[in-house]
Design a protein around this motif. Structure first.
Motif, PDB file in Angstrom:
ATOM      1  N   PHE A 244       0.842  -1.202   0.000  1.00  0.00           N
ATOM      2  CA  PHE A 244       0.000   0.000   0.000  1.00  0.00           C
ATOM      3  C   PHE A 244       0.873   1.246   0.000  1.00  0.00           C
ATOM      4  N   GLU A 245       0.365   2.288  -0.620  1.00  0.00           N
ATOM      5  CA  GLU A 245       1.056   3.570  -0.529  1.00  0.00           C
ATOM      6  C   GLU A 245       0.596   4.313   0.725  1.00  0.00           C
ATOM      7  N   ALA A 246       1.167   5.484   0.938  1.00  0.00           N
ATOM      8  CA  ALA A 246       0.790   6.262   2.103  1.00  0.00           C
ATOM      9  C   ALA A 246      -0.656   6.735   1.989  1.00  0.00           C
ATOM     10  N   TYR A 247      -1.336   6.777   3.131  1.00  0.00           N
ATOM     11  CA  TYR A 247      -2.698   7.333   3.217  1.00  0.00           C
ATOM     12  C   TYR A 247      -3.711   6.600   2.360  1.00  0.00           C
ATOM     13  N   GLN A 248      -3.618   5.271   2.371  1.00  0.00           N
ATOM     14  CA  GLN A 248      -4.662   4.471   1.744  1.00  0.00           C
ATOM     15  C   GLN A 248      -5.371   3.681   2.842  1.00  0.00           C
ATOM     16  N   ASP A 249      -6.653   3.421   2.613  1.00  0.00           N
ATOM     17  CA  ASP A 249      -7.374   2.576   3.559  1.00  0.00           C
ATOM     18  C   ASP A 249      -7.131   1.103   3.239  1.00  0.00           C
ATOM     19  N   ILE A 250      -6.845   0.334   4.270  1.00  0.00           N
ATOM     20  CA  ILE A 250      -6.708  -1.113   4.092  1.00  0.00           C
ATOM     21  C   ILE A 250      -8.075  -1.757   4.287  1.00  0.00           C
ATOM     22  N   VAL A 251      -8.762  -1.360   5.339  1.00  0.00           N
ATOM     23  CA  VAL A 251     -10.173  -1.741   5.526  1.00  0.00           C
ATOM     24  C   VAL A 251     -10.906  -0.507   6.029  1.00  0.00           C
ATOM     25  N   ARG A 252     -12.212  -0.534   5.873  1.00  0.00           N
ATOM     26  CA  ARG A 252     -12.989   0.659   6.185  1.00  0.00           C
ATOM     27  C   ARG A 252     -14.164   0.328   7.107  1.00  0.00           C
ATOM     28  N   GLU A 253     -14.519   1.273   7.952  1.00  0.00           N
ATOM     29  CA  GLU A 253     -15.681   1.143   8.822  1.00  0.00           C
ATOM     30  C   GLU A 253     -16.893   0.700   8.001  1.00  0.00           C
ATOM     31  N   GLY A 254     -17.594  -0.313   8.500  1.00  0.00           N
ATOM     32  CA  GLY A 254     -18.741  -0.816   7.779  1.00  0.00           C
ATOM     33  C   GLY A 254     -18.442  -2.052   6.942  1.00  0.00           C
ATOM     34  N   ASP A 255     -17.164  -2.276   6.642  1.00  0.00           N
ATOM     35  CA  ASP A 255     -16.781  -3.480   5.892  1.00  0.00           C
ATOM     36  C   ASP A 255     -17.173  -4.752   6.651  1.00  0.00           C
TER      37      ASP A 255
ATOM     38  N   ASP B 227      -6.833  -6.229  12.884  1.00  0.00           N
ATOM     39  CA  ASP B 227      -8.274  -6.477  12.764  1.00  0.00           C
ATOM     40  C   ASP B 227      -8.666  -7.918  13.030  1.00  0.00           C
ATOM     41  N   ILE B 228      -7.967  -8.564  13.971  1.00  0.00           N
ATOM     42  CA  ILE B 228      -8.410  -9.917  14.328  1.00  0.00           C
ATOM     43  C   ILE B 228      -9.845  -9.898  14.788  1.00  0.00           C
ATOM     44  N   GLN B 229     -10.283  -8.774  15.300  1.00  0.00           N
ATOM     45  CA  GLN B 229     -11.667  -8.699  15.781  1.00  0.00           C
ATOM     46  C   GLN B 229     -12.670  -9.092  14.703  1.00  0.00           C
ATOM     47  N   SER B 230     -12.270  -8.932  13.434  1.00  0.00           N
ATOM     48  CA  SER B 230     -13.209  -9.263  12.359  1.00  0.00           C
ATOM     49  C   SER B 230     -13.530 -10.753  12.331  1.00  0.00           C
ATOM     50  N   LEU B 231     -12.730 -11.563  13.037  1.00  0.00           N
ATOM     51  CA  LEU B 231     -13.046 -12.984  13.163  1.00  0.00           C
ATOM     52  C   LEU B 231     -14.351 -13.185  13.923  1.00  0.00           C
ATOM     53  N   HIS B 232     -14.661 -12.275  14.818  1.00  0.00           N
ATOM     54  CA  HIS B 232     -15.807 -12.474  15.705  1.00  0.00           C
ATOM     55  C   HIS B 232     -16.919 -11.449  15.530  1.00  0.00           C
TER      56      HIS B 232
ATOM     57  N   VAL C 202     -19.219  -6.799  11.296  1.00  0.00           N
ATOM     58  CA  VAL C 202     -18.997  -5.506  10.661  1.00  0.00           C
ATOM     59  C   VAL C 202     -18.047  -4.640  11.460  1.00  0.00           C
ATOM     60  N   LEU C 203     -17.106  -4.059  10.747  1.00  0.00           N
ATOM     61  CA  LEU C 203     -16.047  -3.272  11.358  1.00  0.00           C
ATOM     62  C   LEU C 203     -16.569  -1.933  11.859  1.00  0.00           C
ATOM     63  N   ASP C 204     -16.160  -1.557  13.057  1.00  0.00           N
ATOM     64  CA  ASP C 204     -16.553  -0.252  13.586  1.00  0.00           C
ATOM     65  C   ASP C 204     -15.445   0.781  13.396  1.00  0.00           C
ATOM     66  N   ILE C 205     -14.358   0.378  12.759  1.00  0.00           N
ATOM     67  CA  ILE C 205     -13.209   1.269  12.576  1.00  0.00           C
ATOM     68  C   ILE C 205     -12.659   1.141  11.162  1.00  0.00           C
ATOM     69  N   SER C 206     -11.893   2.124  10.761  1.00  0.00           N
ATOM     70  CA  SER C 206     -11.129   2.026   9.530  1.00  0.00           C
ATOM     71  C   SER C 206      -9.660   1.860   9.886  1.00  0.00           C
TER      72      SER C 206
ATOM     73  N   ALA D  24     -24.261   2.053  15.733  1.00  0.00           N
ATOM     74  CA  ALA D  24     -23.642   0.901  15.073  1.00  0.00           C
ATOM     75  C   ALA D  24     -22.522   0.289  15.920  1.00  0.00           C
ATOM     76  N   TYR D  25     -21.756   1.148  16.577  1.00  0.00           N
ATOM     77  CA  TYR D  25     -20.599   0.659  17.347  1.00  0.00           C
ATOM     78  C   TYR D  25     -20.989  -0.245  18.505  1.00  0.00           C
ATOM     79  N   LEU D  26     -22.256  -0.202  18.899  1.00  0.00           N
ATOM     80  CA  LEU D  26     -22.705  -1.047  19.998  1.00  0.00           C
ATOM     81  C   LEU D  26     -23.009  -2.476  19.535  1.00  0.00           C
ATOM     82  N   HIS D  27     -23.039  -2.683  18.236  1.00  0.00           N
ATOM     83  CA  HIS D  27     -23.246  -4.012  17.651  1.00  0.00           C
ATOM     84  C   HIS D  27     -24.510  -4.674  18.188  1.00  0.00           C
TER      85      HIS D  27
END
Lengths: 250, 250
Positions: free
Chosen positions: A43-54, A91-96, A99-103, B240-243
DNA sequence: CGGCATATTGAAAGGGTTCAAGGGGGGTGG
DNA sequence: CCACCCCCCTTGAACCCTTTCAATATGCCG
């Protein structure tokens, strides 16, 4: 950190895991970790890897560079709440949590490796002890956010900045990237502003103050700490919240 | 929340678990939860339940009242970073991280039930699906801290306060304690100050502004929301953040 | 040697703090 | 039942850290 040095210890994954685990990895466990099928991406600088809501079906580890977790206000104001260095799995949290609450975005150029959730789940099923390690990693990440919260809520800009620099030097030290308490620091001043909850202009003035106090040098994306004890004192920095085995690895 | 109503659903433990799980609990699972050996304890206002640096051999669930997670600066300044209501298990992290990086204290009078770590571990071994639920509960707690961090870092006192009230009303609503968007709110103004990262005096002025805007009433530890949409707008509140499965349970 | 992004500095304005004093409200005891 | 008292809430005014707006300087890259 723990265990003897194999050449594979160079792998950030393994290095991080071993710095967190309360036991020494078996060869099987280490081999299984290294066998995880990774999709490496630059990735280059200032790119999103994952985004809130993904709703990701994979998570990723940082191999090179620095990434950051952030959230934004509807009005567009941005708050960075964690930086991620080599070996981190932000973002291991995405295992459980579906939907992501963060970017999570890059700060400078950044190389990351994606792993499918299924592969991680299979790994954890085969090596249950690693599950505990992941728990610990996640909980330590949460502890870091809490310390940042104390920082933004209850310390002035000067102490906040000092605290951030302390944490960075320590954490980069863990993965060998801060010899002599000096490190590459890709964040530009507006980026630091988003992390500290202040304005870019005030970041500038605060850095000036830290320099004038003789605590640090910061030029061309390189941070040098001249007075570690002084910086820690200015920050009221206590590394306990990082839950390190070696609390002063630089 | 999920599933049909058994009389045992009144138990905050079960209620919380069911509000978080992605599946319906079996009768065995529910029974095992209720069979956990609890040591019920009554705390008065402003007492610590656990303290930073502790190495607990048990964790606890809130049954009545409100508790809060906080950290303090060496200089003694306090930052509250989460409130815990009936059904919450604020320190499950102690299962995996030996030493606590936070303190948890009561706000008003509070009844909590302690459970030995061993009992929890046995439960999770016997009912592996519950492990996933605990993961989710922990990750949701972390998500709440992150939203608070955005709040403290990037919103002014007025929006911060509104945001806190929104979250409280929603979360108390989940456990049935905020009918008509009104609830008991044991926090006094200096306590709110510690949660918002501002001074008690400014809390007072901010509450006055919220009242004058016709959004809320706050008297004798009772919060009434008059204009829910207005309050949400002032806070830029997005649950949303409260899931939650039901994002508007009041 | 431009040109653009980043860093730096000044001056004025503002949100929040600090210090200090006065005004409830509800529980306790007489 | 009332009076008293202790918290807690409320308000005013001056001060300060941080913001805002605006302009200038520096450094890096082609």
């Amino acid at each position: 950190m723990t265990g003897t040095l194999h050449q594979n210890d160079k792998h950030p994954f393994v290095r991080k895991i071993e710095s967190i685990a309360l036991f020494t990895l078996t060869d099987d466990e280490r081999a299984a970790l290294l066998a995880l099928p990774l999709q490496m991406t630059q990735f280059e600088a200032y790119q999103d890897i994952v985004r809130e809501g993904d709703r990701p079906a994979r998570c990723f580890a940082v191999f090179e560079g620095i990434a950051c977790t952030y959230k934004t206000t509807l009005g567009g104001k941005r708050q960075v709440m964690a930086y991620h260095v080599a070996g981190d799995i932000p973002d291991i949290q995405s295992l459980h949590l579906k939907v992501l609450d963060i970017s999570i975005g890059t700060v400078g150029p950044c190389r990351v490796g994606f792993v499918q959730h299924d592969a991680v789940r299979a790994l954890l099923r085969a090596f249950p002890r690693l599950d505990d390690v992941l728990w610990r990693a996640t909980l330590i990440d949460a502890a870091m956010v809490r310390e940042w919260m104390l920082n933004t809520g209850r310390r002035d800009a000067y102490a906040r900045m000092a605290h951030l620099f302390c944490e960075l030097v320590i954490r980069l030290g863990v993965v060998g990237l801060a010899p002599d308490r000096s490190c590459e620091m890709p964040m530009i001043q507006p980026e630091l502003a988003d992390a500290l909850g202040i304005t870019p202009v005030h970041v500038n003035r605060t850095i000036r103050d830290l320099k004038e106090a003789g605590l640090i040098t910061l030029r061309s994306r390189r941070l040098i700490v001249h007075d570690w004890e002084g910086l820690k004192a200015a920050a009221e920095f206590d590394p306990a919240y990082l839950h390190l085995t070696d609390p002063d690895p630089a």
